[in-house]
Enzyme design. Structure first.
Site, mmCIF file in Angstrom:
data_model
loop_
_atom_site.group_PDB
_atom_site.id
_atom_site.type_symbol
_atom_site.label_atom_id
_atom_site.label_comp_id
_atom_site.label_asym_id
_atom_site.label_seq_id
_atom_site.Cartn_x
_atom_site.Cartn_y
_atom_site.Cartn_z
ATOM 1 N N ALA A 132 8.441 -32.354 -33.863
ATOM 2 C CA ALA A 132 7.745 -31.932 -35.042
ATOM 3 C C ALA A 132 6.703 -30.994 -34.796
ATOM 4 O O ALA A 132 6.414 -30.375 -33.691
ATOM 5 C CB ALA A 132 6.842 -33.106 -35.466
ATOM 6 N N GLN A 146 3.401 -31.050 -35.145
ATOM 7 C CA GLN A 146 2.279 -31.613 -34.435
ATOM 8 C C GLN A 146 2.938 -32.299 -33.140
ATOM 9 O O GLN A 146 2.294 -33.328 -32.681
ATOM 10 C CB GLN A 146 1.363 -32.484 -35.252
ATOM 11 C CG GLN A 146 0.731 -31.758 -36.205
ATOM 12 C CD GLN A 146 -0.124 -30.576 -35.542
ATOM 13 O OE1 GLN A 146 -0.759 -30.946 -34.505
ATOM 14 N NE2 GLN A 146 -0.650 -29.766 -36.202
ATOM 15 N N SER A 147 3.791 -32.065 -32.560
ATOM 16 C CA SER A 147 4.536 -32.617 -31.319
ATOM 17 C C SER A 147 3.512 -32.320 -30.332
ATOM 18 O O SER A 147 3.573 -31.430 -29.566
ATOM 19 C CB SER A 147 6.036 -31.973 -31.121
ATOM 20 O OG SER A 147 6.481 -32.520 -29.932
ATOM 21 N N ASN A 148 3.330 -33.719 -29.455
ATOM 22 C CA ASN A 148 2.653 -33.728 -28.376
ATOM 23 C C ASN A 148 3.573 -33.298 -27.316
ATOM 24 O O ASN A 148 3.207 -32.542 -26.198
ATOM 25 C CB ASN A 148 2.038 -35.076 -27.974
ATOM 26 C CG ASN A 148 1.072 -35.533 -29.192
ATOM 27 O OD1 ASN A 148 0.116 -34.967 -29.545
ATOM 28 N ND2 ASN A 148 1.509 -36.756 -29.850
ATOM 29 N N CYS A 199 6.142 -31.306 -27.325
ATOM 30 C CA CYS A 199 6.014 -29.677 -27.336
ATOM 31 C C CYS A 199 5.004 -28.914 -26.708
ATOM 32 O O CYS A 199 5.136 -28.285 -25.746
ATOM 33 C CB CYS A 199 6.412 -29.090 -28.882
ATOM 34 S SG CYS A 199 8.037 -29.409 -29.454
#
Ligand SMILES: Cc1ncc(COP(=O)(O)O)c(C=O)c1O
Length: 334
Positions: free
Chosen positions: A73, A75-77, A79
């Site tokens: 997403a 806001q992917s942690n 990534c």
């Protein structure tokens, strides 16, 4: 010997702390609660993906990769931390992001800001219902044509390689329990792509521990999350050569705190984030650990634990997202 368990990069010095949450335990009037501070793991701003990436990056390097490709997403942690591991290893990193319902904001802060600061080589945004795997494969094909060597990491780093990171965490918890003489009856964790919970279950099984793992869902219903986690426990156990049958009863996921959907705030999440901040001075996040703590609080209020139980809450990180939703917490207003 099965080498897969030993091929690891190291991104954190020593074990993460386990702290007693005496004030929170007292306010809730239930079991003794402790917290494992995986929010303080290494790489940029810490969190559970760091443990998975110790094994995934080792595998990528072993295969001669020069670029990590992953997805998530906006806001992917995961990534953020994959990119951070790539930076640490001198690899390039490309990201596939899914567009949120509200549309993609190229100025978005939080993890999205960090994608830019840490220097993602490419960010590709696809439709919310787009095929992330296909988009990653397209990026990989393009790189291969240039003679480069991409390594694909699935959403959340949740395959049997990434899950070994949480087998290692279970071993770490067992060691800490052994040293302090206080075993844990339960570990409670947020569960999404499933690798954290699956790795913990496989790790406790490997140590023949009695500690039970309870996953608090952040997206799916109970049956689909339990099936997903069970499959990953089985493939992880097979990958590391763990013997013995894995019964469905080993996997427990609770779905009462998902709310309207993934990353959509709930009143219980806001209450949980505020309560932990105000009793213990520890910051949770609105997407994962806030809902997981809301799940734990709900189970305590339902009387699912005894006063003698010792529960370990796994803090899986996610703090950058906290600052993308100030309206949830300012003056206690929602
Ligand atoms: C902060 C945080 N906690 C928990 C999870 C869930 O972990 P898993 O995807 O391994 O189930 C994630 C996954 O992205 C996360 O970022």
């Amino acid at each position: 010997m099965n080498p897969i368990r030993y091929e690891r990069r190291h991104y954190t010095t020593g074990p993460t702390a386990i702290e007693r949450l005496d004030r929170l335990s007292e306010v809730l009037g239930g079991p003794t609660i402790s917290i494992k501070r995986d929010d303080l793991l290494g790489l940029t701003a810490g969190g559970n993906k760091t443990r998975k990436l110790e094994y995934l990056a080792a595998d990528a390097i072993k295969q001669g990769a020069d670029t990590l490709i992953t997805c998530g997403a906006v806001q992917s942690n995961h990534c953020r931390l994959t990119l951070s591991a790539a930076v640490r290893e001198g690899l390039a990193c490309q990201l596939v992001l899914t567009e949120p319902e509200t549309g993609y904001n190229p100025q978005a802060g939080g993890n999205h800001l960090l994608f830019h600061l840490l220097g993602a080589e490419k960010i590709e945004v696809i439709a919310s219902d787009g095929d992330m795997l296909a988009a990653m494969e397209e990026l990989a094909q393009a790189l291969k044509k240039e003679g480069r060597k991409p390594y694909l990491i699935p959403v959340g780093g949740s395959n049997e390689v990434g899950s070994i990171g949480y087998m290692a965490c279970a071993e770490e918890i067992e060691q800490q329990a052994w040293e302090t003489g206080t075993p844990f009856d339960y570990v409670v964790t947020a569960t999404g792509s499933g690798g954290t919970q699956a790795g913990l279950i496989a790790g406790f099984m490997a140590r023949q521990s009695n500690t039970k793992v309870i996953g608090v869902n952040v997206s799916r219903d109970r049956a689909s999350q339990e099936a997903k986690v069970l499959e990953l426990v089985q493939s992880t156990a097979e990958a590391v050569g763990l013997r013995g049958e894995i019964l469905p009863a080993a996997v427990r996921c609770e779905d009462k705190n998902v709310g309207p959907g993934y990353a959509i705030p709930t009143e219980e999440m806001v209450e949980a984030v505020q309560l932990v901040a105000r009793t213990e001075g520890i910051l949770l996040d609105p997407v994962y650990t806030g809902k997981a703590m809301a799940g734990l609080i709900g189970m305590i209020r339902e009387g699912q634990f005894t006063k003698e139980d010792h529960v370990l809450f796994l803090h899986t990180g996610g703090s950058p997202a906290l600052y993308t939703a100030p309206q949830l917490f300012l003056s206690g207003e929602k």
